[in-house]
Design an enzyme around this catalytic site. Structure first.
Site, PDB file in Angstrom:
ATOM      1  CG  HIS A 137      -0.228  -0.051   2.534  1.00  0.00           C
ATOM      2  ND1 HIS A 137       0.274   1.066   3.158  1.00  0.00           N
ATOM      3  CD2 HIS A 137       0.063  -1.099   3.367  1.00  0.00           C
ATOM      4  CE1 HIS A 137       0.837   0.732   4.310  1.00  0.00           C
ATOM      5  NE2 HIS A 137       0.732  -0.579   4.458  1.00  0.00           N
TER       6      HIS A 137
ATOM      7  CB  CYS B  72       1.203  -3.932   5.191  1.00  0.00           C
ATOM      8  SG  CYS B  72      -0.317  -4.677   5.839  1.00  0.00           S
TER       9      CYS B  72
END
Length: 352
Positions: A310, A326
Site C-alpha cells: 500500500h 504490511c
C-alpha cells in the site's frame, strides 16, 4: 568540516559535478540550470574511501547532480523514493537495482558507465516548470491532522494539509527540496511558477484500463534490501521500489501469497485484534480515503489475511522506518505498481 564531509560523501558514491569541483566547495547552487547541466566526473585520488558519518550541523544542501540522477531513476521505474538530492539508502538501492538490470556490477555507487546508461534512458529535461493554480491553493485541505489513528476517523476525507505537501507528492519530491528549489515563490498564491521534477505527476482515483501494460504477474518483496520488484508475465523486471517492510511488532509474512484485489482510494478499517502500539480503543473504526489515509491512496490486497502492499501518508519515511507489518511504498510508487498488477499475481517474500 560540513563541506569537506559532503565532498567525501558524494565521492564515495562516485558522484560529483564538474561545477562543484571547479568551485572547490560544496554542491553548486540549486538551480534549474545546475541540475540540467550536472555532469559525472571520476572521483579524485583517495576520494573513493567511505565517507564518515557527518557531525551535527554538517552541510546537507541538496546536490544538483543527485537530483538529476534521482529523476532519471524515477522515470526509468527504479525508484529512489522521495527525490531529495541527497545520498541515502533509497538512492543507493535504486542505483544497485538499475545497474543489475543493465548487466553491470550491482554496486550502490555511480560510475561513468552507469551514469551514461541512465542518461540514455531519456533525453527529456529532468526538471520542468509548473504554474500554481487556483485549485492548488484553495484545496480543500485538512487544517489539523491528528496523530492518533482513532482521532483520524473523525477527520473526514484524509486530504493533504497544505499546498506544499500536495505539490511535493505530486512531483515525487521531498517537501524541503520543493522549497529549496523555489524559495522565492509563495506556495499559497496562484500564478507562481515552480521548478519541479519532470516525472509523471501523481494521479487521482482509479486508473482506467488497469492493469495496463506491462502487466505484472510476479512481485518480490525483498526484506534484506528493503525493495519491492515487479516482473512482467514473461519474467522481465519492469520496476523496483524502496519499501518499509514489517516491524518487530508485526513482522512481514514469509513464503508467498497472491494478489486478491487492487483498490484505489481505499478506506482503512482498524481491527482491535491488530493491537497496534499507540492505539488504545477496543472498537473497530474506519478512516476515510485520501493521501493521508494510513494506507495512502492504494491498497493491493494479498491472500494472507490483513496484509497488503500500500501507499503511505509519509512518503519521505519509506525505506527508513518500520510499517505495521504490511509493505509500504510511496503513494506514487504504490499507484504505479497497482496500475500494472494483475489479479492472482504471485507475491514472494524473500528472507533477510
Amino acid at each position: 568540516m560540513g563541506r569537506a564531509w559532503m565532498r567525501g560523501a558524494l565521492a564515495a558514491l562516485g558522484v560529483w559535478s564538474a561545477a562543484a569541483q571547479a568551485a572547490g566547495s560544496g554542491a553548486p547552487d540549486l538551480t534549474r540550470e545546475a541540475i540540467e547541466n550536472a555532469a559525472f566526473r571520476e572521483p579524485q585520488d583517495g576520494a573513493s574511501k567511505a565517507a564518515k558519518k557527518p557531525k551535527k550541523g554538517a552541510d546537507k544542501k541538496p546536490d544538483p547532480l543527485l537530483v538529476k540522477v534521482q529523476v532519471l531513476l524515477d522515470r526509468a521505474r527504479f525508484s529512489p523514493g522521495a527525490i531529495d538530492g541527497r545520498d541515502g539508502e533509497n538512492l543507493r538501492g535504486a542505483l544497485r537495482a538499475f545497474a543489475a538490470a543493465q548487466g553491470l556490477p550491482a554496486e550502490d555507487r555511480l560510475t561513468r558507465e552507469l551514469f551514461d546508461r541512465l542518461q540514455a534512458t531519456s533525453k527529456d529535461p529532468v526538471v520542468t516548470q509548473y504554474t500554481i493554480t487556483e485549485e492548488d491553493v484553495k484545496g480543500p485541505f485538512v487544517e489539523r491532522m491528528p496523530s492518533k489513528m482513532e482521532e483520524q476517523a473523525e477527520v473526514g476525507p484524509m486530504r493533504y494539509t497544505n499546498t506544499r505537501e500536495m505539490l511535493a507528492e505530486r512531483f515525487h519530491m521531498q517537501r524541503d527540496l520543493l522549497s529549496a528549489l523555489n524559495s522565492d515563490v509563495p506556495l499559497d498564491k496562484a500564478g507562481g511558477t515552480l521548478v519541479v521534477a519532470a516525472v509523471p505527476p501523481l494521479g487521482e482515483g482509479k486508473v482506467e484500463g488497469a492493469p495496463v501494460a506491462p502487466k505484472v504477474g510476479r512481485i518480490e518483496v525483498d526484506k534484506r534490501t528493503k525493495r519491492v520488484r515487479a516482473y512482467a508475465e514473461d519474467g522481465t523486471l519492469t520496476a523496483d521500489y524502496p519499501a518499509s517492510i514489517g516491524s518487530d511488532e508485526k513482522p512481514a509474512p514469509d513464503g508467498s501469497a497472491k494478489v486478491k484485489a487492487v483498490a484505489f482510494d481505499p478506506w482503512y478499517t482498524y481491527n482491535p485484534k491488530y493491537q497496534f502500539k499507540g492505539v488504545k480503543t477496543n472498537k473497530k473504526f474506519s478512516i476515510h480515503p485520501g493521501p493521508n489515509n494510513p494506507v495512502g491512496t492504494v491498497w493491493i490486497d494479498l491472500s494472507i489475511p490483513s496484509y497488503g502492499i500500500h501507499g503511505t501518508p509519509d512518503p519521505e519515511k519509506v525505506g527508513k522506518t518500520e510499517s505495521h507489518g504490511c509493505i509500504r511504498l510511496t503513494n506514487w510508487d504504490a499507484r504505479d505498481l497497482a496500475s500494472h498488477t494483475t489479479k492472482g499475481a504471485k507475491v514472494e517474500f524473500l528472507e533477510k
